[in-house]
Design a protein around this motif. Structure first.
Motif, PDB file in Angstrom:
ATOM      1  N   MET A  29      41.392  76.063   4.039  1.00 29.02           N
ATOM      2  CA  MET A  29      42.297  75.554   4.204  1.00 29.02           C
ATOM      3  C   MET A  29      42.738  74.134   3.426  1.00 29.02           C
ATOM      4  SD  MET A  29      44.222  77.641   5.984  1.00 29.02           S
ATOM      5  CE  MET A  29      45.417  76.250   6.649  1.00 29.02           C
ATOM      6  N   PHE A  30      41.599  73.739   3.014  1.00 27.29           N
ATOM      7  CA  PHE A  30      41.688  72.685   2.257  1.00 27.29           C
ATOM      8  C   PHE A  30      42.344  72.825   0.933  1.00 27.29           C
ATOM      9  CE2 PHE A  30      37.585  73.820   1.005  1.00 27.29           C
ATOM     10  CZ  PHE A  30      37.207  73.323  -0.365  1.00 27.29           C
ATOM     11  N   ILE A  31      42.180  74.138   0.432  1.00 26.75           N
ATOM     12  CA  ILE A  31      42.799  74.430  -0.799  1.00 26.75           C
ATOM     13  C   ILE A  31      44.305  74.506  -0.822  1.00 26.75           C
ATOM     14  CG2 ILE A  31      43.289  76.540  -2.540  1.00 26.75           C
ATOM     15  CD1 ILE A  31      40.463  77.303  -1.994  1.00 26.75           C
ATOM     16  N   LEU A  32      44.809  74.812   0.589  1.00 25.99           N
ATOM     17  CA  LEU A  32      46.483  74.723   0.814  1.00 25.99           C
ATOM     18  C   LEU A  32      46.764  73.311   0.846  1.00 25.99           C
ATOM     19  CD1 LEU A  32      48.880  76.421   1.678  1.00 25.99           C
ATOM     20  CD2 LEU A  32      47.986  76.193   4.151  1.00 25.99           C
ATOM     21  N   TYR A  33      45.943  72.511   1.430  1.00 28.02           N
ATOM     22  CA  TYR A  33      46.365  71.267   1.405  1.00 28.02           C
ATOM     23  C   TYR A  33      46.375  70.226  -0.190  1.00 28.02           C
ATOM     24  CZ  TYR A  33      45.398  72.009   6.276  1.00 28.02           C
ATOM     25  OH  TYR A  33      45.263  72.675   7.823  1.00 28.02           O
ATOM     26  N   PHE A  34      45.419  71.000  -0.805  1.00 29.26           N
ATOM     27  CA  PHE A  34      45.569  70.420  -2.112  1.00 29.26           C
ATOM     28  C   PHE A  34      46.715  71.018  -2.863  1.00 29.26           C
ATOM     29  CE2 PHE A  34      44.530  71.673  -6.509  1.00 29.26           C
ATOM     30  CZ  PHE A  34      44.126  70.393  -7.150  1.00 29.26           C
ATOM     31  N   VAL A  35      46.987  72.311  -2.752  1.00 31.59           N
ATOM     32  CA  VAL A  35      48.385  72.551  -3.519  1.00 31.59           C
ATOM     33  C   VAL A  35      49.522  71.936  -2.890  1.00 31.59           C
ATOM     34  CG1 VAL A  35      49.713  74.539  -3.756  1.00 31.59           C
ATOM     35  CG2 VAL A  35      47.040  74.853  -4.039  1.00 31.59           C
ATOM     36  N   ILE A  36      49.591  71.548  -1.769  1.00 34.97           N
ATOM     37  CA  ILE A  36      50.612  70.937  -0.874  1.00 34.97           C
ATOM     38  C   ILE A  36      50.881  69.490  -1.512  1.00 34.97           C
ATOM     39  CG2 ILE A  36      51.661  69.860   1.043  1.00 34.97           C
ATOM     40  CD1 ILE A  36      50.607  72.437   2.672  1.00 34.97           C
ATOM     41  N   ALA A  37      49.523  68.953  -1.688  1.00 31.80           N
ATOM     42  CA  ALA A  37      49.686  67.616  -2.522  1.00 31.80           C
ATOM     43  C   ALA A  37      50.220  67.586  -3.887  1.00 31.80           C
ATOM     44  CB  ALA A  37      48.199  67.003  -2.485  1.00 31.80           C
ATOM     45  N   ALA A  38      49.888  68.632  -4.644  1.00 35.36           N
ATOM     46  CA  ALA A  38      50.311  68.830  -5.848  1.00 35.36           C
ATOM     47  C   ALA A  38      51.805  69.201  -6.133  1.00 35.36           C
ATOM     48  CB  ALA A  38      49.671  69.879  -6.610  1.00 35.36           C
ATOM     49  N   ILE A  39      52.164  69.788  -4.824  1.00 34.77           N
ATOM     50  CA  ILE A  39      53.898  70.313  -4.800  1.00 34.77           C
ATOM     51  C   ILE A  39      54.562  68.793  -4.823  1.00 34.77           C
ATOM     52  CG2 ILE A  39      55.590  71.082  -3.372  1.00 34.77           C
ATOM     53  CD1 ILE A  39      53.682  73.657  -3.085  1.00 34.77           C
ATOM     54  N   ILE A  40      53.986  68.135  -3.675  1.00 34.79           N
ATOM     55  CA  ILE A  40      54.867  66.531  -3.546  1.00 34.79           C
ATOM     56  C   ILE A  40      54.825  65.869  -4.886  1.00 34.79           C
ATOM     57  CG2 ILE A  40      54.360  64.457  -2.205  1.00 34.79           C
ATOM     58  CD1 ILE A  40      53.135  65.967   0.095  1.00 34.79           C
ATOM     59  N   THR A  41      53.483  65.829  -5.473  1.00 33.52           N
ATOM     60  CA  THR A  41      53.455  64.989  -6.778  1.00 33.52           C
ATOM     61  C   THR A  41      54.704  65.737  -7.657  1.00 33.52           C
ATOM     62  OG1 THR A  41      51.290  64.855  -6.301  1.00 33.52           O
ATOM     63  CG2 THR A  41      52.227  64.317  -8.480  1.00 33.52           C
ATOM     64  N   THR A  42      54.761  67.069  -7.691  1.00 37.74           N
ATOM     65  CA  THR A  42      55.435  67.507  -8.751  1.00 37.74           C
ATOM     66  C   THR A  42      57.101  67.155  -8.511  1.00 37.74           C
ATOM     67  OG1 THR A  42      53.879  69.321  -9.125  1.00 37.74           O
ATOM     68  CG2 THR A  42      56.093  69.786  -9.873  1.00 37.74           C
ATOM     69  N   VAL A  43      57.371  67.338  -7.202  1.00 46.95           N
ATOM     70  CA  VAL A  43      58.709  67.091  -6.799  1.00 46.95           C
ATOM     71  C   VAL A  43      59.002  65.632  -7.131  1.00 46.95           C
ATOM     72  CG1 VAL A  43      60.275  67.132  -4.709  1.00 46.95           C
ATOM     73  CG2 VAL A  43      58.635  68.887  -5.258  1.00 46.95           C
ATOM     74  N   CYS A  44      58.008  64.693  -6.760  1.00 43.42           N
ATOM     75  CA  CYS A  44      58.506  63.316  -6.837  1.00 43.42           C
ATOM     76  C   CYS A  44      58.605  62.803  -8.249  1.00 43.42           C
ATOM     77  CB  CYS A  44      57.209  62.440  -6.226  1.00 43.42           C
ATOM     78  SG  CYS A  44      57.231  62.209  -4.341  1.00 43.42           S
ATOM     79  N   VAL A  45      57.916  63.522  -9.108  1.00 43.13           N
ATOM     80  CA  VAL A  45      57.640  63.144 -10.658  1.00 43.13           C
ATOM     81  C   VAL A  45      59.260  63.655 -11.189  1.00 43.13           C
ATOM     82  CG1 VAL A  45      57.265  63.566 -12.703  1.00 43.13           C
ATOM     83  CG2 VAL A  45      55.518  62.910 -11.081  1.00 43.13           C
ATOM     84  N   VAL A  92      52.327  56.029  -9.022  1.00 44.25           N
ATOM     85  CA  VAL A  92      52.245  55.678  -7.728  1.00 44.25           C
ATOM     86  C   VAL A  92      50.936  56.133  -7.111  1.00 44.25           C
ATOM     87  CG1 VAL A  92      53.733  55.986  -5.491  1.00 44.25           C
ATOM     88  CG2 VAL A  92      54.713  55.342  -7.503  1.00 44.25           C
ATOM     89  N   PHE A  93      50.787  57.310  -7.370  1.00 42.77           N
ATOM     90  CA  PHE A  93      49.663  58.312  -6.620  1.00 42.77           C
ATOM     91  C   PHE A  93      48.070  57.730  -6.985  1.00 42.77           C
ATOM     92  CE2 PHE A  93      53.211  60.953  -6.758  1.00 42.77           C
ATOM     93  CZ  PHE A  93      53.493  61.180  -5.587  1.00 42.77           C
ATOM     94  N   GLN A  94      47.875  57.060  -8.254  1.00 40.98           N
ATOM     95  CA  GLN A  94      46.614  56.534  -8.621  1.00 40.98           C
ATOM     96  C   GLN A  94      45.714  55.864  -7.620  1.00 40.98           C
ATOM     97  OE1 GLN A  94      45.761  57.454 -11.702  1.00 40.98           O
ATOM     98  NE2 GLN A  94      43.841  56.434 -11.323  1.00 40.98           N
ATOM     99  N   PRO A  95      46.192  55.072  -6.683  1.00 36.61           N
ATOM    100  CA  PRO A  95      45.423  54.647  -5.603  1.00 36.61           C
ATOM    101  C   PRO A  95      44.751  55.621  -4.998  1.00 36.61           C
ATOM    102  CG  PRO A  95      47.157  53.132  -5.649  1.00 36.61           C
ATOM    103  CD  PRO A  95      47.599  54.219  -6.527  1.00 36.61           C
TER     104      PRO A  95
END
Length: 328
Positions: A259-275, A283-286
């Motif tokens: 399941m952590f792969i799914l969460y990894f992809v969700i995190a990347a989706i959040i980043t892509t949308v925000c950018v 902002v995500f560097q920390p």
């Protein structure tokens, strides 16, 4: 409160090792904090056999903290880059998995290793170490001793601390992390060791988290192979059990899918949308820095969980199988 009571002491032990390892890693980047942490943990484990109340927290750290670190790496990564990296690495991944499984099958016959142990070492070596072993064990009805020995073999033969040295000897580009990242993601078995080797390469050549991002993406693509392989093994075992009049273990997609792969992809989706909305990726560097520290903490836990002396005494043939699969 129950969580703190059960896991608190073990987490604190891992934290106590991780902090100096992180600081030493900055002083000696050619080694890196992750490698220092796992070596320190292994040395301590040789003298600290009975961990008592700390054992539960150490095991929790080695699994949950590592998976959380991988998820946090998703922040700051572009979804398009992730898919492109997965597409590029897929042919290499298929070849390495096929080769490792064939080697495990041949050596199981030649060395007369337990069939279950050979299968577990094979899938662990070819896919993603402990996660693949954990998903496969119930499907083939492996007992606790077979699982424990297989996991120990995987961690013993990885030799992730030597990968950065090997990468330099081979002549990988030190100005960018792509080449070594793909190499680490496909050649190293367990996610923990992939992150350790990639972090060390980044540290050696001051690449930030470039290698780590690439290696983790390739590794997670490879991890998805757990699903078809456990499905095939469950069908083979079902056929064998039917002949013997036994009840077969059922394939479980929920158990096989990490399941952590799914969460990894969700995190990347959040980043892509925000950018795309104009938010600075910095902002995500920390979160990425926190991820690196959590990897070091997980490495300390994995070192503490190891029993090198016991493995050398009892696991000669499985070590040969694991080492051969790794070389393949």
């Amino acid at each position: 409160m129950n969580f703190i009571k059960k896991n608190g002491s073990g987490i604190l032990v891992c934290l106590a090792i991780a902090i100096p390892a992180w600081l030493l890693g900055k002083t000696f980047p050619v080694v890196g904090g992750a490698v220092i942490a796992i070596i320190a943990g292994m040395i301590i484990a040789m003298f600290w056999r009975k961990k008592g109340k700390a054992e539960a927290g150490i095991k929790w750290t080695s699994k949950i903290i590592l998976q959380t670190a991988v998820v946090l790496l998703g922040f700051g990564m572009n979804l398009g880059v992730i898919f492109e990296t997965g597409r590029q690495s897929l042919p290499i991944i298929i070849c390495t998995i096929t080769t490792s499984l064939l080697i495990a099958w041949i050596l199981q016959k030649a060395l007369k290793v337990s069939a279950n142990t050979s299968i577990l070492v094979g899938v662990g070596s070819s896919i993603c170490g402990g996660s693949a072993i954990a998903a496969t064990a119930p499907v083939i009805d492996a007992d606790d001793n077979e699982v424990a020995q297989s996991i120990a073999v995987i961690f013993f033969v990885l030799a992730a601390i030597f990968f950065p040295v090997l990468g330099k000897a081979i002549g990988f580009d030190t100005m960018h992390g792509d080449a070594f990242g793909i190499f680490a993601g496909t050649a190293i078995n367990d996610t923990s060791s992939v992150t350790a080797a990639a972090s060390t390469w980044d540290s050696m050549w001051n690449l930030g988290s470039e290698t780590l991002n690439k290696a983790v993406t390739v590794k997670l693509t490879r991890t998805l192979a757990i699903i078809p392989i456990t499905l095939v093994l469950s069908l083979i075992r079902a056929g064998k059990n039917a002949k013997d009049g036994k009840q077969a273990s059922k394939f479980s997609l929920r158990r096989a899918f990490p399941m952590f792969i799914l969460y990894f992809v969700i995190a990347a989706i959040i980043t892509t949308v925000c950018v795309n909305l104009g938010i600075d990726a910095g902002v995500f560097q920390p979160l990425k820095e926190l991820s690196k520290f959590m990897i070091i903490m997980a490495m300390a836990a994995i070192g503490l969980n190891s029993n090198v002396i016991q493995l050398i005494k009892t696991g000669g043939k499985p070590i040969i199988v694991g080492a051969s699969c790794w070389c393949g």
